[in-house]
Motif scaffolding. Structure first.
Motif, mmCIF file in Angstrom:
data_model
loop_
_atom_site.group_PDB
_atom_site.id
_atom_site.type_symbol
_atom_site.label_atom_id
_atom_site.label_comp_id
_atom_site.label_asym_id
_atom_site.label_seq_id
_atom_site.Cartn_x
_atom_site.Cartn_y
_atom_site.Cartn_z
ATOM 1 N N TYR B 29 0.843 -1.198 0.000
ATOM 2 C CA TYR B 29 0.000 0.000 0.000
ATOM 3 C C TYR B 29 0.877 1.247 0.000
ATOM 4 N N GLY B 33 0.086 2.305 -3.335
ATOM 5 C CA GLY B 33 -1.238 2.785 -2.945
ATOM 6 C C GLY B 33 -2.354 1.842 -3.327
ATOM 7 N N MET B 34 -2.087 0.553 -3.258
ATOM 8 C CA MET B 34 -3.101 -0.397 -3.677
ATOM 9 C C MET B 34 -3.249 -1.486 -2.623
ATOM 10 N N ILE B 35 -4.487 -1.929 -2.405
ATOM 11 C CA ILE B 35 -4.699 -3.059 -1.504
ATOM 12 C C ILE B 35 -4.486 -4.333 -2.307
ATOM 13 N N ARG B 100 -8.674 3.394 -12.072
ATOM 14 C CA ARG B 100 -8.433 3.207 -10.652
ATOM 15 C C ARG B 100 -8.787 1.803 -10.157
ATOM 16 N N ILE B 248 -2.272 2.337 7.931
ATOM 17 C CA ILE B 248 -1.750 1.667 6.747
ATOM 18 C C ILE B 248 -0.615 2.482 6.145
ATOM 19 N N ARG C 255 -11.096 6.773 1.271
ATOM 20 C CA ARG C 255 -10.554 6.325 -0.009
ATOM 21 C C ARG C 255 -11.313 5.126 -0.545
ATOM 22 N N ASP C 257 -10.586 2.332 -1.900
ATOM 23 C CA ASP C 257 -10.161 0.950 -1.698
ATOM 24 C C ASP C 257 -10.726 0.347 -0.432
ATOM 25 N N TYR C 258 -10.945 1.187 0.564
ATOM 26 C CA TYR C 258 -11.454 0.640 1.814
ATOM 27 C C TYR C 258 -12.819 0.019 1.606
#
Lengths: 277, 305, 492
Positions: B29, B33-35, B100, B248, C255, C257-258
């Motif tokens: 992350y 910036g990605m899960i 995105r 995070i 955000r 993604d959460y």
């Protein structure tokens, strides 16, 4: 004396240990163009981000007074979207932020969202095609047409915004901001990347907005032909502090400004590009 | 009291496992910036390679447990790291600059793929192995006869986690790879301009995260003695919760978050209900997002406008 | 495919064939390291103890296929189209002729061969099209645009007509009708999710949870409280929407993604609760004998209960179990079309445009005075509501619900339909629903590989066609009208 459109008092913004803006105060009047200038990294965009609610200032008071209604708003207390919705502050971005996949016209209709939302009865009347909503939508399209005409984008209204050339995208962003009916229009380097002809057209557009429309304009700009040509009032920032303020003629003659900014060489300026911008 | 101490020991053990997985989430992350939804599955792969490794060691007749475990650990870390690397290379790297949601959807795809890949190749039934490390210290006994034990296995897990954390902190703070990673976290364009190989740095981040997840996988295999292809899903959600709880993007945060989630889960199962223990982590996730989205040790995100 | 092409050193460029060979060797090595332990060593139960079965032959053969596949691909990428076709053909022939030890390897070889050929053809077509466009860009554009409009519109009507006529076809037996109902249910769910994912750009990974809320609400209302279908439907929808709001409110401020991970967790939680809260949901056994939907009061039964008239008596028909299936099919068709028309309409309203604007750029939306949380929340809640409707329908057709029907894989399937269809495209989603459900039906025998292919497919769509099958977006409002756009295009 009536209150000025925008009053910035003791604005300070810190990011961790970095002081991006240090105790800056100035005013902007309705129907006038106020320019904020300064070398790269001087904190100009941060001022804008505080004004439009994207950052919450560490210290300071930002008062916007709408002359028509007489209402005052403390911008530092409002959510970002309410600053546009209620207080009537609209902005553009340094790195253009259009809805690239949507058409030019749609971009302008999204800008009139709150008004249309009300007219569509929060979508309930809109779903059944209620006449009053249709009328409101026609008005919205007319307003969009007006601004498209003023920005010379009318022929391209149905194309995706992302497919427009750079200069057109800049003008579209201004048109979109104007569709929110702002009392104060904040422009973040609107002339960046424009050629001299486009730059001159921009001057005409901004003067039109000031004269015919009466909105106050707050302008961050590097292009001195724009700043000196159309500004009524100039605020100079350097390293987060205000170092001078006055009419274009006064600023041109101010030794501090020349030392801090105009005298500086382009290369050092480029190197000075900091975290804040 | 004794019961509580036992639960804390269990919780810290469990928390160590979550912490190791959470680091993978938080590092990825931080840098792109990605899960990485597939990270739970990578951990599951780590568990399976460990399981297979342990059985193979048995078949090869390596009976000295420390040597066998050490070899299994190395092999499992290497193979799992290769999985981490391949996932990034195949499913995420081509999507940089895409819209995105693209990497997230791709990650879901990878997650489903890996789960079913292991299910098909290894079978859907749970895989049990006999305990490899037995025995432990008896710490105290209550008047009612309840004995608090710290098993050698728990000690092994906790010590190994601490050792890895120390080594890892050294890696991040002292080596050029760590510096490159931190530079990429700050500003990828700038990092590439000053000559950092951004692609390689991102790849290494996945490799490191996957290697740590492999360790976690081996620990779980030894600790519970049974694994199946589905363990990555819930462990992934919990470890992610740990990463969010700690903040995070923050490495110490991931460790703290992992330990807290482990403790909460152990205590919840002990005092409330075992059936709903998985609900606990999720409830915490929602509460953290509601009241402190930046986590315990994270810094609030400053949006670049 | 897993290794960079940049292995070709710039100083001494290898001849293309050698470079491709090197590429293929590297990929084969990686594949070997990846699959060796996991596939090559299968853990099996041998009298209470685990031991491993070695399957190195299969793995080795698989790696050979990977090697040739990558070799062909690498050749194609280096402009050697013909040799690439050759490798593809070789793989296909080998797949059909050689005595493979496992069916999977055969499929793999054939699929790799087909993929190589398809990719080669697609690459050449694309090149030709680019050249054509270069020659006469605008004219070509306008022509393509007209053709595209004609095809999509025609396809839409054709599909609708086919759906309406399907039950009247002579081949419409109960298997066909059941499959058609399944397809339509997924289509409705996917259209609902399309509002959330496609329009508003919110990744919802627990959509099936709202489906479950709808199904259980209906079951309990109808079984314990005597509600009819039409009475329970709005309540189920409203309840699902409320769950959406409850869940969305804390998360949608943050955000994007959460949201994905929270919905993923929520989907799992709902399932855990349904499994464990036995007094409420029946636990793993679910809820059975839910009243089935009647034809506005006339049941579909061979013999009517005391004092009631059955459907076939009402219309003077012979009893047929198909009647009920046909009725259910038309019902789900109507429900799905409601979702479809709702979406088409709301996309043209301010809120719909705001959803799309939020998907494109949230910061710009905030600068225009749009409340992002509320706007996202409406999309999320509306999507949830439609899932609740679909859930009610599911419960009344199955007359049985259990947690097993609401796993993450269902959410993934619905998401896959949306993604494949082209996010935001109604027609694309409809096509994708037919394609995906149809394929899973057709390959029932290979059911265990279904999800594997699914996962792989999602990755491949994102890499090669991230906008899905039908990626085109029509503006919701035009200033100059459609004709003028085309004319301008043609004249320019």
């Amino acid at each position: 004396m009536t209150a000025p459109l925008l009053k910035v008092e003791h604005l300070t913004m810190r990011f961790g240990g970095l002081v991006a803006i240090n105790d800056v105060s100035f005013e902007a009047e309705a129907g006038r163009i106020t320019a904020v200038i300064g070398p790269n990294g001087a904190g100009k965009t941060t001022v804008f981000n505080c004004l439009t609610g994207f950052y919450k200032p560490t210290v300071g008071r930002l008062t916007l007074t709408d002359a028509k209604s007489g209402h005052s708003y403390l911008l530092e207390r409002l959510d970002d979207f309410r600053i546009t919705k209620s207080a009537g502050v609209a902005r553009t971005f340094q790195n253009i932020r259009l809805f690239a996949g949507m058409s030019v016209l749609e971009n302008l209709l999204v800008a009139q969202h709150n008004k249309l939302m009300l007219a569509s009865g929060y979508s309930l009347l809109g779903l059944v095609g209620w006449p009053s909503y249709r009328a409101a939508e026609r008005d919205a399209v007319e307003k969009a047409r007006f601004w498209l005409d003023r920005t010379g984008l009318l022929p391209r209204s149905d194309e995706p915004a992302g497919s427009l050339p750079y200069g057109d995208q800049r003008r579209l962003e201004i048109a979109r901001a104007m569709c929110t009916d702002p009392a104060l229009l904040c422009l973040d380097e609107p002339a960046a990347g424009l050629n001299p002809r486009e730059s001159a057209e921009l001057n005409t557009l901004l003067l039109m907005i000031r004269n015919d429309y009466g909105a106050g304009i707050l302008l961050i700009e590097h292009d001195m032909s724009v700043v000196m040509g159309i500004s009524d009032h100039i605020v100079v920032l350097d390293y987060g502090k205000k170092i001078a303020e006055g009419s274009p003629a006064e600023i041109k003659a101010n030794p501090d400004v020349i030392r801090a900014y105009l005298g500086e060489d382009d290369t050092t300026e480029a190197l000075a590009e900091g975290v804040v911008e | 009291m004794e019961y509580l101490v036992q639960q804390v020991i269990n919780g810290v053990t469990l928390g160590s496992v979550y912490a190791l997985i959470a680091i993978g989430y938080t590092m990825v992350y931080g840098i792109i910036g990605m899960i990485n939804f597939a990270h739970g599955e990578v951990y599951m792969i780590g568990a399976f390679t460990s399981l297979i490794g342990i059985i193979v060691m048995g078949l090869l007749g390596v009976t000295w447990v420390p040597l066998a475990l050490f070899m299994v650990l190395l092999a499992s870390m290497a193979i799992t790291a290769l999985y981490g690397w391949s996932v990034e290379r195949v499913a995420y790297r081509p999507l940089r600059g895409s819209f995105r949601l693209a990497p997230l959807i791709s990650a879901i795809g990878v997650s489903i793929f890996l789960q079913n890949y292991v299910q098909i190749s290894q079978g859907a039934r749970p895989k049990p192995i006999p305990p490899v490390i037995r025995g432990g210290f008896e710490l105290m006994t209550s008047s009612s006869g309840f004995t608090v034990t710290l098993s050698y296995l728990q000690l092994f897990i906790i010590v190994l986690t601490i050792v890895l954390m120390v080594g890892f902190t050294y890696l991040i703070t002292q080596t050029s790879l760590g510096r490159a990673q931190r530079a990429c976290e700050q500003d990828r364009t700038m990092a590439s301009l000053i000559g950092i190989d951004v692609d390689r740095t991102i790849s290494m981040t996945f490799v490191m995260g996957a290697a740590l997840a492999a360790v976690a996988g081996m620990m779980v295999t030894l600790y519970y003695g049974v694994i199946d292809f589905y363990i990555g899903f819930l462990a992934g959600i919990k470890a992610f919760t740990a990463a969010v709880l700690g903040g995070i993007g923050s490495l110490p945060g991931a460790v703290l978050g992992g330990l807290l989630i482990g403790l909460i889960e152990a205590l919840w199962s002990a005092y409330f209900s075992v059936e709903y223990k998985d609900v606990a982590a999720f409830t915490i996730l929602v509460l953290v997002l509601l009241f402190r989205p930046s986590g315990l040790l994270g810094r609030p995100e400053i949006e670049k406008v | 495919m897993a290794v960079a092409n940049s292995v070709v050193a710039p100083a001494a460029p290898l001849p293309p064939v050698l470079a491709a060979l090197k590429d293929a060797v590297l990929v084969a090595l990686v594949a070997m390291a990846l699959t060796g332990p996991i596939v090559g060593l299968q853990t099996v139960d041998a009298g209470g103890r685990l031991t491993v079965d070695m399957r190195f032959t299969e793995v080795a053969l698989g790696i050979v296929i990977v090697f040739f596949g990558r070799f062909g691909l690498a050749l194609g990428e280096r402009g050697l189209a013909l040799p690439a076709y050759g490798v593809g053909a070789l793989l296909m022939v080998a797949g059909f002729l050689l005595p493979w030890p496992a069916e999977l390897l055969k499929v793999l070889a054939v699929a790799a061969g087909i993929a190589l050929v398809v990719r080669g053809i697609a690459g050449q077509l694309k090149e030709r099209r680019t050249q054509a466009v270069l020659r006469a860009p605008d004219e070509e554009d306008a022509k393509a645009e007209r053709l595209r409009r004609l095809v999509t519109r025609g396809l839409g009507f054709a599909m609708l007509a086919a759906a309406v006529l399907l039950p009247m076809m002579p081949f419409a037996n109960s298997y066909i009708m059941d499959t058609a109902i399944r397809v339509m249910t997924y289509m409705m769910l996917a259209w609902g999710l399309n509002i959330v994912v496609g329009l508003a750009g919110l990744l919802d990974l627990g959509y099936v949870a709202f489906y479950a809320v709808g199904a259980y609400t209906y079951s309990i209302l109808s079984k314990d409280f005597g509600f009819g279908f039409w009475g329970a439907l709005p309540i189920a929808g409203a309840l699902a929407a409320s769950f959406g709001i409850l869940l969305g409110f804390p998360v949608l401020r943050l955000r994007g993604d959460y949201l994905a991970i929270v919905t993923l967790g929520f989907g799992e939680i709902i399932r855990i609760v349904l499994l464990n809260w036995t007094s409420f949901s029946g636990g793993p056994n679910g809820i059975g004998s839910i009243p089935r939907l009647t034809f506005f009061g006339y049941p579909f039964a061979r013999r009517a209960p005391e004092g009631e008239v059955t459907f076939h008596q009402l219309f003077g028909l012979d009893f047929s179990p198909l009647h009920r299936a046909v009725f259910f099919f038309y019902l789900i068709l109507v429900l799905a079309l409601v979702v479809n028309f709702f979406t088409i309409r709301i996309r043209r309203l301010p809120v719909g445009r705001a959803w799309e604007a939020l998907r494109e750029d949230e910061i710009a939306c905030r600068a225009l005075g749009i409340n992002p949380t509320n706007t996202k929340l409406t999309a999320f809640a509306i999507g949830a509501m439609f899932a609740g409707f679909a859930g009610s329908f599911f419960a009344t057709t199955q007359s049985f619900v259990s947690p097993e029907s609401f796993t993450f894989l269902e959410s993934a399937m619905i998401l896959a339909i949306v993604v494949l269809g082209g996010m935001g495209s109604q027609l694309g989603v409809a096509l994708a629903a037919i394609l995906i459900i149809g394929l899973t039906e057709a390959f029932r025998g290979l059911a265990e590989y279904r999800m594997l292919v699914f996962g792989l497919g999602m990755v491949m769509i994102m890499v090669w066609r991230p906008r899905g099958l039908l990626a085109h977006r029509d503006p919701t409002v035009l200033l100059h009208g459609r004709k003028s756009v085309l004319k301008k295009g043609a004249a320019a």
